[in-house]
Design a protein around this motif. Structure first.
Motif, mmCIF file in Angstrom:
data_model
loop_
_atom_site.group_PDB
_atom_site.id
_atom_site.type_symbol
_atom_site.label_atom_id
_atom_site.label_comp_id
_atom_site.label_asym_id
_atom_site.label_seq_id
_atom_site.Cartn_x
_atom_site.Cartn_y
_atom_site.Cartn_z
ATOM 1 N N ASN A 53 2.250 -30.524 -5.387
ATOM 2 C CA ASN A 53 2.717 -30.113 -6.666
ATOM 3 C C ASN A 53 1.243 -29.293 -7.434
ATOM 4 O OD1 ASN A 53 4.781 -31.080 -5.852
ATOM 5 N ND2 ASN A 53 5.026 -32.802 -6.437
ATOM 6 N N SER A 54 0.690 -29.667 -7.940
ATOM 7 C CA SER A 54 -0.093 -29.593 -9.197
ATOM 8 C C SER A 54 -1.033 -28.436 -7.965
ATOM 9 C CB SER A 54 -0.859 -30.163 -9.130
ATOM 10 O OG SER A 54 -2.185 -31.045 -8.302
ATOM 11 N N ARG A 55 -0.728 -28.087 -6.604
ATOM 12 C CA ARG A 55 -2.071 -26.988 -6.789
ATOM 13 C C ARG A 55 -1.522 -25.719 -6.889
ATOM 14 N NH1 ARG A 55 -1.559 -27.151 -0.408
ATOM 15 N NH2 ARG A 55 0.409 -25.719 -0.944
ATOM 16 N N GLN A 56 -2.168 -24.825 -7.352
ATOM 17 C CA GLN A 56 -1.650 -23.335 -8.187
ATOM 18 C C GLN A 56 -1.793 -21.799 -6.702
ATOM 19 O OE1 GLN A 56 -4.191 -21.858 -10.563
ATOM 20 N NE2 GLN A 56 -3.664 -23.104 -12.493
ATOM 21 N N LEU A 57 -0.360 -21.598 -7.278
ATOM 22 C CA LEU A 57 -0.409 -19.848 -5.746
ATOM 23 C C LEU A 57 -1.054 -19.166 -5.905
ATOM 24 C CD1 LEU A 57 3.727 -19.680 -6.355
ATOM 25 C CD2 LEU A 57 2.542 -21.432 -4.210
ATOM 26 N N PRO A 58 -1.786 -18.856 -5.014
ATOM 27 C CA PRO A 58 -2.722 -17.800 -5.135
ATOM 28 C C PRO A 58 -2.221 -16.673 -5.728
ATOM 29 C CG PRO A 58 -1.616 -17.757 -2.890
ATOM 30 C CD PRO A 58 -1.226 -19.076 -3.652
ATOM 31 N N LYS A 59 -3.100 -16.115 -5.996
ATOM 32 C CA LYS A 59 -3.129 -14.598 -6.843
ATOM 33 C C LYS A 59 -3.427 -13.544 -5.889
ATOM 34 C CE LYS A 59 -3.196 -16.369 -11.573
ATOM 35 N NZ LYS A 59 -3.324 -17.309 -12.719
ATOM 36 N N ASN A 60 -2.194 -12.681 -5.298
ATOM 37 C CA ASN A 60 -2.551 -12.146 -4.589
ATOM 38 C C ASN A 60 -2.191 -10.679 -5.766
ATOM 39 O OD1 ASN A 60 -3.174 -9.785 -2.881
ATOM 40 N ND2 ASN A 60 -2.172 -11.155 -0.572
ATOM 41 N N THR A 61 -3.012 -9.825 -5.763
ATOM 42 C CA THR A 61 -2.886 -8.366 -6.685
ATOM 43 C C THR A 61 -2.456 -7.278 -5.676
ATOM 44 O OG1 THR A 61 -4.250 -8.194 -7.908
ATOM 45 C CG2 THR A 61 -2.648 -9.666 -8.969
ATOM 46 N N ARG A 62 -3.153 -7.525 -4.383
ATOM 47 C CA ARG A 62 -3.344 -5.711 -3.201
ATOM 48 C C ARG A 62 -1.982 -5.632 -2.934
ATOM 49 N NH1 ARG A 62 -5.531 -7.221 1.899
ATOM 50 N NH2 ARG A 62 -3.455 -9.285 1.446
ATOM 51 N N LYS A 63 -1.818 -4.054 -3.361
ATOM 52 C CA LYS A 63 -0.876 -3.156 -2.604
ATOM 53 C C LYS A 63 -0.405 -3.805 -1.069
ATOM 54 C CE LYS A 63 -1.061 0.026 -6.675
ATOM 55 N NZ LYS A 63 -1.179 1.761 -7.250
ATOM 56 N N ILE A 64 0.655 -3.552 -0.663
ATOM 57 C CA ILE A 64 1.144 -3.395 0.245
ATOM 58 C C ILE A 64 1.301 -2.225 1.244
ATOM 59 C CG2 ILE A 64 3.202 -4.417 2.420
ATOM 60 C CD1 ILE A 64 3.369 -6.525 -0.462
ATOM 61 N N ASP A 65 1.129 -1.589 2.496
ATOM 62 C CA ASP A 65 0.984 -0.609 2.969
ATOM 63 C C ASP A 65 2.695 -0.320 3.404
ATOM 64 O OD1 ASP A 65 0.848 1.925 4.439
ATOM 65 O OD2 ASP A 65 -0.403 1.292 6.190
ATOM 66 N N VAL A 66 3.437 0.721 2.266
ATOM 67 C CA VAL A 66 4.667 0.808 2.943
ATOM 68 C C VAL A 66 4.808 1.135 4.288
ATOM 69 C CG1 VAL A 66 6.917 1.916 2.527
ATOM 70 C CG2 VAL A 66 5.371 1.479 0.649
ATOM 71 N N SER A 67 3.860 1.984 5.215
ATOM 72 C CA SER A 67 4.381 2.265 6.267
ATOM 73 C C SER A 67 3.868 1.032 7.248
ATOM 74 C CB SER A 67 2.967 2.524 6.723
ATOM 75 O OG SER A 67 1.698 2.384 6.665
ATOM 76 N N LEU A 68 3.855 -0.128 6.956
ATOM 77 C CA LEU A 68 3.357 -1.675 7.731
ATOM 78 C C LEU A 68 4.735 -1.773 7.876
ATOM 79 C CD1 LEU A 68 -0.121 -2.310 7.661
ATOM 80 C CD2 LEU A 68 0.877 -1.426 8.967
ATOM 81 N N ALA A 69 5.402 -2.054 6.853
ATOM 82 C CA ALA A 69 6.768 -2.493 7.048
ATOM 83 C C ALA A 69 7.817 -2.432 7.714
ATOM 84 C CB ALA A 69 7.313 -2.497 5.124
ATOM 85 N N PHE A 70 7.843 -1.920 7.471
ATOM 86 C CA PHE A 70 8.803 -0.670 8.794
ATOM 87 C C PHE A 70 8.379 -0.359 10.305
ATOM 88 C CE2 PHE A 70 9.976 0.441 4.679
ATOM 89 C CZ PHE A 70 10.899 -0.108 4.069
ATOM 90 N N ASP A 71 9.306 -0.463 11.640
ATOM 91 C CA ASP A 71 9.306 -0.445 12.461
ATOM 92 C C ASP A 71 9.393 1.143 12.715
ATOM 93 O OD1 ASP A 71 7.829 -0.585 15.016
ATOM 94 O OD2 ASP A 71 9.755 -1.215 15.531
ATOM 95 N N ALA A 72 8.430 1.864 12.485
ATOM 96 C CA ALA A 72 8.956 3.513 12.718
ATOM 97 C C ALA A 72 8.696 4.353 14.387
ATOM 98 C CB ALA A 72 8.373 4.381 11.626
ATOM 99 N N PRO A 73 9.345 5.085 14.761
ATOM 100 C CA PRO A 73 9.417 5.707 16.158
ATOM 101 C C PRO A 73 8.048 6.746 15.887
ATOM 102 C CG PRO A 73 11.293 6.280 15.074
ATOM 103 C CD PRO A 73 10.341 5.543 14.377
ATOM 104 N N ASP A 74 7.378 6.471 17.412
ATOM 105 C CA ASP A 74 6.250 7.421 17.236
ATOM 106 C C ASP A 74 6.628 8.483 16.904
ATOM 107 O OD1 ASP A 74 4.566 5.183 17.162
ATOM 108 O OD2 ASP A 74 4.593 5.177 19.601
ATOM 109 N N LEU A 75 7.836 9.416 17.617
ATOM 110 C CA LEU A 75 8.448 10.580 17.849
ATOM 111 C C LEU A 75 9.289 11.371 17.369
ATOM 112 C CD1 LEU A 75 7.935 13.279 19.209
ATOM 113 C CD2 LEU A 75 9.269 12.452 20.933
ATOM 114 N N VAL A 76 9.581 11.526 15.931
ATOM 115 C CA VAL A 76 10.341 12.035 14.925
ATOM 116 C C VAL A 76 11.195 13.356 15.132
ATOM 117 C CG1 VAL A 76 11.249 11.749 12.780
ATOM 118 C CG2 VAL A 76 10.247 10.073 13.495
#
Length: 181
Positions: A91-114
């Motif tokens: 309860n007393s532990r602070q959450l980590p502060k992560n301000t790095r930007k997330i790469d959007v291309s890693l968020a989606f499983d996109a096909p190799d050939l469109v």
């Protein structure tokens, strides 16, 4: 009203039906499919000694089963109270502060050939963000050439789709939201 009637009909002769089920010697097996019943009959005819062994009761195995006993050697299991679920240190532990930007291309499983004339989700987000950042440098014509799209389709995508917009409600918007609730 209908539930009362169905419940009363269901409860008729319950005790007699229960005694009949309990009094049965063996549970009745489900009916077999015609093809599997034929195969089982053929197998029993070809090997009668196995069929006899399966249907007979093995006293020695039954005695072994009666002698089996399980003993636990571990101590008592401590039951948790509602307060024990979360430790006080958590309860007393602070959450980590992560301000790095997330790469959007890693968020989606996109096909190799469109295919030509189509977009994957990361490509569509990139197209929308380029146009939003600098509409003069990235007009619909240039985007349609770069992504090999139809000009009309590109204009419609830019007009009707927006990537992650944040709208802040003013005083008028908040008042109208309260009225709706």
């Amino acid at each position: 009203m209908g539930a009362r009637i169905s419940r009363s009909v269901r409860n008729i002769n319950v005790e007699n039906r229960a005694h009949k089920v309990i009094g049965r010697d063996k549970p009745v097996a489900a009916p077999k499919h015609a093809t599997s019943a034929k195969r089982i009959d053929e197998f029993i005819r070809s090997t009668p000694q196995i069929a006899e062994e399966v249907s007979s009761k093995h006293e020695q195995l039954n005695e072994f089963l009666k002698k089996v006993r399980v003993e636990s050697t571990e101590g008592q299991v401590k039951k948790l109270d509602h307060g024990d679920r979360i430790s006080p240190a958590a309860n007393s532990r602070q959450l980590p502060k992560n301000t790095r930007k997330i790469d959007v291309s890693l968020a989606f499983d996109a096909p190799d050939l469109v295919p030509t004339g189509r977009l994957s989700v990361p490509m569509a987000l990139e197209l929308l963000s380029k146009h939003k950042r600098n509409p003069k440098e990235w007009p619909a014509e240039r985007l349609s050439e770069d992504y090999k799209l139809d000009i009309e389709m590109t204009k419609n995508v830019l007009h009707y789709f927006k990537a992650l917009r944040l709208k802040k409600l003013g005083q008028i918007g908040r008042a109208s939201c309260r009225e709706r609730v």
